[in-house]
Design a protein around this motif. Structure first.
Motif, PDB file in Angstrom:
ATOM      1  N   PRO A  87       0.811  -1.226   0.057  1.00 34.04           N
ATOM      2  CA  PRO A  87       0.007  -0.042  -0.081  1.00 34.04           C
ATOM      3  C   PRO A  87       0.836   1.262  -0.096  1.00 34.04           C
ATOM      4  CG  PRO A  87       0.050  -0.850   2.129  1.00 34.04           C
ATOM      5  CD  PRO A  87       1.041  -1.728   1.433  1.00 34.04           C
ATOM      6  N   LEU A  88       2.235   1.327  -0.167  1.00 35.69           N
ATOM      7  CA  LEU A  88       3.062   2.278  -0.130  1.00 35.69           C
ATOM      8  C   LEU A  88       2.488   3.369  -1.030  1.00 35.69           C
ATOM      9  CD1 LEU A  88       6.638   1.317   1.017  1.00 35.69           C
ATOM     10  CD2 LEU A  88       5.140   2.541   2.398  1.00 35.69           C
ATOM     11  N   ALA A  89       2.656   3.139  -2.241  1.00 34.61           N
ATOM     12  CA  ALA A  89       2.349   4.322  -3.006  1.00 34.61           C
ATOM     13  C   ALA A  89       0.821   5.085  -2.800  1.00 34.61           C
ATOM     14  CB  ALA A  89       2.204   3.505  -4.485  1.00 34.61           C
ATOM     15  N   ARG A 127      -3.577   2.474 -13.022  1.00 32.55           N
ATOM     16  CA  ARG A 127      -4.607   2.832 -12.084  1.00 32.55           C
ATOM     17  C   ARG A 127      -3.982   3.757 -11.289  1.00 32.55           C
ATOM     18  NH1 ARG A 127      -7.659  -0.213  -8.820  1.00 32.55           N
ATOM     19  NH2 ARG A 127      -9.265   1.146  -9.104  1.00 32.55           N
ATOM     20  N   LEU A 128      -2.797   3.568 -10.731  1.00 26.93           N
ATOM     21  CA  LEU A 128      -2.110   4.375  -9.649  1.00 26.93           C
ATOM     22  C   LEU A 128      -1.973   5.643 -10.443  1.00 26.93           C
ATOM     23  CD1 LEU A 128       0.271   2.103  -7.816  1.00 26.93           C
ATOM     24  CD2 LEU A 128      -1.920   3.330  -6.719  1.00 26.93           C
ATOM     25  N   GLN A 129      -1.583   5.742 -11.381  1.00 20.14           N
ATOM     26  CA  GLN A 129      -1.092   7.010 -12.276  1.00 20.14           C
ATOM     27  C   GLN A 129      -2.469   8.053 -12.637  1.00 20.14           C
ATOM     28  OE1 GLN A 129       0.523   6.421 -16.428  1.00 20.14           O
ATOM     29  NE2 GLN A 129       1.220   8.388 -16.423  1.00 20.14           N
ATOM     30  N   ALA A 130      -3.480   7.103 -12.799  1.00 19.79           N
ATOM     31  CA  ALA A 130      -4.816   7.964 -12.916  1.00 19.79           C
ATOM     32  C   ALA A 130      -5.208   8.532 -11.665  1.00 19.79           C
ATOM     33  CB  ALA A 130      -5.860   6.830 -13.631  1.00 19.79           C
ATOM     34  N   LEU A 131      -5.115   7.477 -10.594  1.00 21.73           N
ATOM     35  CA  LEU A 131      -5.494   8.162  -9.148  1.00 21.73           C
ATOM     36  C   LEU A 131      -4.720   9.486  -9.112  1.00 21.73           C
ATOM     37  CD1 LEU A 131      -7.115   7.439  -6.836  1.00 21.73           C
ATOM     38  CD2 LEU A 131      -5.216   6.222  -5.979  1.00 21.73           C
ATOM     39  N   ALA A 132      -3.508   9.541  -8.995  1.00 23.72           N
ATOM     40  CA  ALA A 132      -2.662  10.620  -8.827  1.00 23.72           C
ATOM     41  C   ALA A 132      -3.074  11.952  -9.746  1.00 23.72           C
ATOM     42  CB  ALA A 132      -1.146  10.404  -9.249  1.00 23.72           C
ATOM     43  N   ALA A 133      -3.381  11.598 -10.831  1.00 26.94           N
ATOM     44  CA  ALA A 133      -3.831  12.674 -11.994  1.00 26.94           C
ATOM     45  C   ALA A 133      -5.265  13.088 -11.448  1.00 26.94           C
ATOM     46  CB  ALA A 133      -3.889  11.994 -13.120  1.00 26.94           C
ATOM     47  N   GLN A 134      -6.104  12.290 -10.866  1.00 22.91           N
ATOM     48  CA  GLN A 134      -7.456  12.956 -10.140  1.00 22.91           C
ATOM     49  C   GLN A 134      -6.966  13.568  -9.016  1.00 22.91           C
ATOM     50  OE1 GLN A 134     -10.119   9.544  -9.236  1.00 22.91           O
ATOM     51  NE2 GLN A 134     -11.519  10.846  -8.268  1.00 22.91           N
ATOM     52  N   LEU A 135      -6.013  13.223  -8.233  1.00 18.46           N
ATOM     53  CA  LEU A 135      -5.883  14.061  -6.996  1.00 18.46           C
ATOM     54  C   LEU A 135      -5.130  14.955  -6.921  1.00 18.46           C
ATOM     55  CD1 LEU A 135      -5.898  10.934  -4.365  1.00 18.46           C
ATOM     56  CD2 LEU A 135      -7.682  12.597  -4.707  1.00 18.46           C
ATOM     57  N   PRO A 137      -1.682  15.779  -6.098  1.00 16.71           N
ATOM     58  CA  PRO A 137      -0.962  16.047  -4.844  1.00 16.71           C
ATOM     59  C   PRO A 137      -0.046  17.197  -4.950  1.00 16.71           C
ATOM     60  CG  PRO A 137       0.167  14.172  -5.962  1.00 16.71           C
ATOM     61  CD  PRO A 137      -1.181  14.403  -6.872  1.00 16.71           C
ATOM     62  N   ALA A 138      -0.037  18.187  -3.970  1.00 21.15           N
ATOM     63  CA  ALA A 138       0.596  19.428  -3.969  1.00 21.15           C
ATOM     64  C   ALA A 138       2.243  19.025  -3.848  1.00 21.15           C
ATOM     65  CB  ALA A 138       0.252  20.084  -2.736  1.00 21.15           C
ATOM     66  N   ARG A 139       2.676  17.569  -3.563  1.00 18.28           N
ATOM     67  CA  ARG A 139       4.226  17.283  -3.409  1.00 18.28           C
ATOM     68  C   ARG A 139       4.516  16.250  -3.993  1.00 18.28           C
ATOM     69  NH1 ARG A 139       4.751  17.011   2.886  1.00 18.28           N
ATOM     70  NH2 ARG A 139       2.668  16.206   2.521  1.00 18.28           N
ATOM     71  N   ASP A 140       5.519  15.952  -4.077  1.00 21.73           N
ATOM     72  CA  ASP A 140       5.813  14.535  -4.861  1.00 21.73           C
ATOM     73  C   ASP A 140       5.617  13.456  -3.879  1.00 21.73           C
ATOM     74  OD1 ASP A 140       7.258  12.573  -5.850  1.00 21.73           O
ATOM     75  OD2 ASP A 140       9.384  13.483  -5.936  1.00 21.73           O
ATOM     76  N   ALA A 141       4.959  12.413  -4.147  1.00 18.39           N
ATOM     77  CA  ALA A 141       4.575  11.552  -3.384  1.00 18.39           C
ATOM     78  C   ALA A 141       5.789  10.525  -2.998  1.00 18.39           C
ATOM     79  CB  ALA A 141       3.432  10.695  -4.035  1.00 18.39           C
TER      80      ALA A 141
END
Length: 210
Positions: A87-89, A127-135, A137-141
């Motif tokens: 779950p780290l990502a 899917r993780l890439q799409a999730l990041a694009a949706q959210l 994030p203000a910083r580098d995860a």
């Protein structure tokens, strides 16, 4: 008003159920919530435990029970294609969405539903890439600051004697698990039981040690 610190890991089906049910469980009460993602595996390692999905018969029961609980409470839920997963990502993405590493309800809801709705692979890179694009994030995860905040949440939880997720911390009290929501509500309502009986439970002498 009571302030609740909600310790969670998106890998936990019980944390998902508790997250979805919390507004209904505390309906009518005045409260605020801070969400603190942590690494559940870090808690398990510290306390010398296996996760529920690491014990074969318990794994089967866990999946059956959480699906029943979802059905019983009217919560939309499908198991991911593979579980457990790393779950780290997801944790780092959620932490990266807030400067203090405490994502708001929208972020947590989006990540939880990414995992527990639809039955897809939670850790699938596309899917993780799409999730990041949706959210957005203000910083580098994957930055050092985010990694340090996630570790700090985990260390803080261990120091507070948290041993599992979901855990709700209110004042000096910890409430663990989806089935603790009625207990959490009673405490927030000022139930007098959370005095002598609560304290007495911690004074029971330990008998046999293995």
């Amino acid at each position: 008003m009571k302030h609740i610190t909600f310790y969670l890991d998106f890998i936990s089906p019980y944390a998902y159920l508790a997250f979805e049910q919390l507004p209904e469980a505390l309906l009518g009460l005045s409260y605020s919530v801070t969400h603190k993602p942590l690494l559940f595996a870090g808690l398990l390692k510290h306390h010398g435990q296996l996760g529920p999905a690491e014990i074969a018969p318990k794994r089967d029961w866990t999946y059956r029970q959480v699906l029943w609980l979802a059905h019983r409470h009217g919560i939309d839920m499908q198991l991911p294609a593979a579980h457990p997963f790393n779950p780290l990502a997801l944790l780092r993405l959620a932490v990266a969405c807030n400067a203090q590493g405490t994502p708001n309800r929208y972020v947590c809801e989006t990540v939880f539903r990414h995992v527990w709705r639809g039955g897809a692979e939670a850790a699938d890179p596309v899917r993780l890439q799409a999730l990041a694009a949706q959210l957005v994030p203000a910083r580098d995860a994957n930055g050092d600051e985010v990694k340090a905040q996630l570790k700090a949440h985990t260390d803080e939880a261990i120091a507070a004697r948290v041993f599992g997720v979901p855990t709700f911390a209110v004042d000096d009290k910890l409430f663990w698990g989806f089935d603790a929501l009625p207990m959490l509500r009673a405490y927030c309502e000022g139930d007098a039981w959370f005095g002598a009986p609560w304290d007495a439970a911690a004074r029971v002498a330990q008998g046999v040690r293995r």
